[in-house]
Scaffold this active site. Structure first.
Site, PDB file in Angstrom:
ATOM      1  N   GLU A 255      -3.241   0.011  -4.016  1.00  0.00           N
ATOM      2  CA  GLU A 255      -1.848   1.080  -3.402  1.00  0.00           C
ATOM      3  C   GLU A 255      -1.760   2.411  -4.060  1.00  0.00           C
ATOM      4  O   GLU A 255      -1.379   3.160  -4.200  1.00  0.00           O
ATOM      5  CB  GLU A 255      -1.174   0.266  -3.552  1.00  0.00           C
ATOM      6  CG  GLU A 255      -0.804  -1.246  -1.916  1.00  0.00           C
ATOM      7  CD  GLU A 255      -1.968  -1.872  -2.361  1.00  0.00           C
ATOM      8  OE1 GLU A 255      -3.024  -2.239  -1.413  1.00  0.00           O
ATOM      9  OE2 GLU A 255      -2.419  -2.825  -3.398  1.00  0.00           O
TER      10      GLU A 255
ATOM     11  N   ASN B 223      -8.523  -3.579   0.147  1.00  0.00           N
ATOM     12  CA  ASN B 223      -7.862  -2.999   1.064  1.00  0.00           C
ATOM     13  C   ASN B 223      -8.596  -1.884   1.095  1.00  0.00           C
ATOM     14  O   ASN B 223      -8.727  -1.309  -0.678  1.00  0.00           O
ATOM     15  CB  ASN B 223      -6.276  -2.357   1.361  1.00  0.00           C
ATOM     16  CG  ASN B 223      -5.592  -2.142   0.223  1.00  0.00           C
ATOM     17  OD1 ASN B 223      -5.421  -3.635  -0.687  1.00  0.00           O
ATOM     18  ND2 ASN B 223      -5.523  -1.242  -0.302  1.00  0.00           N
TER      19      ASN B 223
ATOM     20  N   ASP C  14      -3.974  -2.327   5.026  1.00  0.00           N
ATOM     21  CA  ASP C  14      -3.502  -3.534   3.917  1.00  0.00           C
ATOM     22  C   ASP C  14      -4.491  -4.694   4.214  1.00  0.00           C
ATOM     23  O   ASP C  14      -3.873  -5.630   4.352  1.00  0.00           O
ATOM     24  CB  ASP C  14      -2.835  -3.262   3.772  1.00  0.00           C
ATOM     25  CG  ASP C  14      -2.460  -4.319   2.064  1.00  0.00           C
ATOM     26  OD1 ASP C  14      -3.488  -3.916   1.832  1.00  0.00           O
ATOM     27  OD2 ASP C  14      -1.648  -4.673   1.634  1.00  0.00           O
TER      28      ASP C  14
END
Length: 706
Positions: A196, A277, A322
């Site tokens: 992220e 992800n 994600d």
């Protein structure tokens, strides 16, 4: 207690044991010793097939009503606790938040030693999801811990003193490690997280005796046209063909981090890696909106001795929701279509339950275990999802309400498989979220770098998005269907243990430890632990007495699901280890009273434009810890109620690092004084909105979580 008479319940238990004896010979075995009879728990999933099934049966449906607290220990922390303890030679080893390790006498709870790696608290700004840790590994008298700041440390199992320590990540990049190491053939296997924030994922193998790096397998390509000089160079050539442009490389990202899921088959000699992800989430910002982007959201099989690539199966080609494949992997041998198949099972975030041939990587079956609208189905012939065309929000430039949300139909809390019932028990949840591409994205050195904005439910949406919910789901992996479910009070519940005593044990986000009958889900026993439970329980035996151990402590991605805020205020987050046994007599102290939350914001004087700008900055830099829409229901402060909203105090924290020693980073590198002021204006406005719209008592009491 069971509604059946004791004699008939005992007969049922014996029948289940017979089934286990028959099926055990075909289940994937681990070379890791477990005491032979299940008395020990020597790896995070108990054995390397990660089934989280224990052959212990002293505690069963006929006597679980006698289960009581044998001993406990408070950690004096207020973070998420996600580890599964190990028990070896009657010693219990467990990791806590901030990557600390503790050892206890497994029967009495007497503390033996503790180790603190002294992770700098400012490291928290690099963590997507709290200072959590999911467990330790053990091998030949050593205990291994991977720390939040990327170190891998071997400890002497008797003393807790460090034997060696290696830095497995680049400290200048926002890598973190929260997962438990695995020991395979004398090698410590560990991955990392940080997709992220913007990193390139990889898995490393280290000599368990010395800490020397043996191999590294990257999960996404590096600089186009350039080799890394690692074991993954050849598969990276294959993967590079599925990426477009070089945006992911210029952003020093790519993702694919392997932050949790590993399993090992000693007969096939294959190590299975679950990857994460993309980074950024948006494929348009990452790969020009093109390509499968290997090895994102995949299961990758490699040789543990060398890291040599063998096969892969990608669950979500070109992921931009994600939808990680880092969720728990289970190995088992199942009778499918008249023959026994060596399978790998996973219920990843994307909502489909996968059964895969673990020798070849070929898909056997995949069906929805929760509602999912991003894809209609998985084509078994090709193994690819039949996507909903509207799901590609970054290429279409249109928002998309995705089900499941980015938290998934199942997140990291481990599921479990019981060979006796043939069922997989999944901590399932139903959530949806609005994905919107961020067309103005620029990578920041601090904070989330997803190139995606997340929205909440829209009341005008037709049909409306259903409310979030969670439940324990019993799933038949052969017939690919639900057998039973046990509803929970919230989404975000704990991992699962199942036993030969015919039991399934799970903690809940609202703080209950529950025991259910494995065959039909009937609740047999429940106790409130005074804090939300996210970790998976485990069980062991000392001198013939069976114990069940679990960690309590709310946090991580589920801080907002634990309902730590109620009408009386904020309840303390009590991080602790609890151990139960038949006829346990220990008692917890009374739960501390909720702490009142007082709304006393400064006057709201800012313009609507300043507050709207502050909302955008808050969402990017603050929301992951303090809650979206400025509503925190978890263990981090709700900033609307903060006494630090005064101007000078606010800047001292946000731009001078006054609380960096507590994990609140200094944001001066990414937020100038006007940025910080606008975030403050936004929060002041939200505080006034809350006071205006809440009941009269709201200025003195906390709001009720819903």
């Amino acid at each position: 207690m069971s509604d059946a008479s004791p004699i008939f319940s005992r007969i049922a238990q014996l029948c289940a044991a017979l089934v286990l004896a028959v099926t055990a010979g075909s289940c994937a075995r681990s070379p890791t010793p477990d005491g032979g009879d299940g008395s020990e728990w020597t790896s995070t999933g108990r054995t390397n097939d990660e089934q989280r099934f224990s052959p212990l049966s002293q505690i069963d449906a006929t006597n679980v009503g006698r289960m009581g607290l044998a001993w406990y220990d408070d950690f004096n922390l207020s973070r998420g606790e996600e580890a599964t303890p190990l028990v070896i030679d009657d010693v219990l080893y467990v990791s806590t938040a901030w990557s600390m390790v503790k050892a206890y006498d497994a029967a009495t709870g007497k503390p033996l030693w503790s180790f603190d790696p002294e992770v700098p608290r400012a490291q928290l700004v690099k963590a997507c999801c709290d200072a959590v840790n999911r467990g330790v590994a053990a091998w030949k008298g050593k205990i291994y811990i991977a720390t939040l700041d990327g170190r891998l440390i071997a400890l002497n199992g008797k003393t807790g003193k460090p034997v060696w320590s290696v830095q497995t990540t680049d400290p200048s990049v926002p890598y973190t490690i929260t997962g438990a190491p695995r020991i395979i053939k004398g090698k410590v296997i560990i991955g990392n997280g940080g997709a992220e924030l913007g990193v390139r994922g990889y898995v490393g193998a280290y000599n368990a005796e010395t800490g020397r790096k043996i191999w590294r397998f990257y999960t996404v390509p590096g600089e186009p046209g350039k080799a890394d000089g690692e074991v993954s160079d050849r598969p990276m050539q294959m993967a590079a063909k599925t990426w477009s442009g070089d945006a992911w490389w210029r952003q020093k990202a790519g993702g694919g981090t392997a932050w949790d899921a590993f399993a090992y088959d000693p007969e096939l000699d294959l190590l299975y890696i679950g990857t994460g992800n993309g980074s950024p989430w948006s494929r348009a910002a990452r790969s020009e909106g093109k390509g499968d982007n290997l090895f994102l959201s995949s299961i990758v099989a490699v040789r543990p001795d060398t890291g040599e690539y063998v096969w892969h199966y990608q669950e979500v080609p070109g992921d931009e929701w994600d939808y990680t494949a880092t969720q728990h992997i289970i190995l088992a041998d199942l009778k499918i279509g008249g023959s026994v198949r060596k399978v790998l099972m996973q219920a990843p975030k994307n909502g489909f339950f996968y059964v895969i041939d673990r020798a070849t990587g070929k898909l056997i079956s995949a069906e929805k275990y929760v509602p999912a609208n991003w894809a209609e189905r998985i084509d078994v012939a090709t193994g690819r999802p039949v996507e909903n065309p509207a799901a590609r929000y970054s290429e279409l430039g249109k928002p998309f309400y995705a089900t499941p949300s980015s938290l998934g139909g199942h997140n990291w809390p481990p599921m479990a498989y019981n060979p006796g019932t043939g069922l997989v028990y999944i901590p399932a949840q139903e959530l949806s979220v609005l994905f919107v591409a961020d067309r103005t994205f620029r990578k920041s050195p601090i904070g989330y770098n997803t190139a995606t904005k997340l929205g909440t439910r829209d009341a005008s949406l037709k049909p409306p998005i259903p409310a979030a919910k969670g439940y324990l789901l019993a799933w038949d992996p052969v017939r690919q269907r639900e057998v039973w479910r046990a509803p929970r009070d919230t989404f975000g519940n704990g991992g699962v243990l199942t036993t030969a005593g015919g039991l399934v044990i799970q903690g809940t986000g609202t703080g209950f430890l529950k025991v259910m009958r494995a065959s039909d889900g009937k609740e047999l026993w429940s106790q409130w632990l005074q804090a939300g439970v996210l970790a998976a329980p485990m069980t062991y035996s000392v001198k013939g007495r069976q114990y069940v151990a679990v960690l309590a402590g709310c946090g991580g991605v589920y801080g907002s699901a634990c309902r730590m805020v109620d009408k009386d205020g904020r309840r303390p987050n009590l991080d602790r280890l609890l151990v139960f046994a038949l006829d346990g007599r220990a008692k917890l102290p009374p739960a501390p009273a909720a702490q009142p939350m007082v709304l006393n914001p400064p006057p709201a004087t800012a313009s609507a434009a300043a507050m709207e700008r502050g909302k955008g900055l808050y969402t990017r830099y603050c929301a992951v810890c303090h809650g979206y829409d400025a509503v925190s229901l978890g263990n981090q402060p709700d900033l609307r109620y903060s006494p630090l909203l005064g101007e000078e105090a606010w800047f001292s924290v946000l731009r001078e690092g006054a609380l960096s020693g507590s994990g609140m980073a200094n944001f001066a590198d990414v937020l100038d004084r006007q940025d910080a002021a606008d975030i403050r204006y936004y929060l002041i406005g939200k505080a006034h909105d809350r006071r205006k719209n809440a009941p009269a008592a709201a200025s003195k009491n906390a709001e009720h979580s819903s």
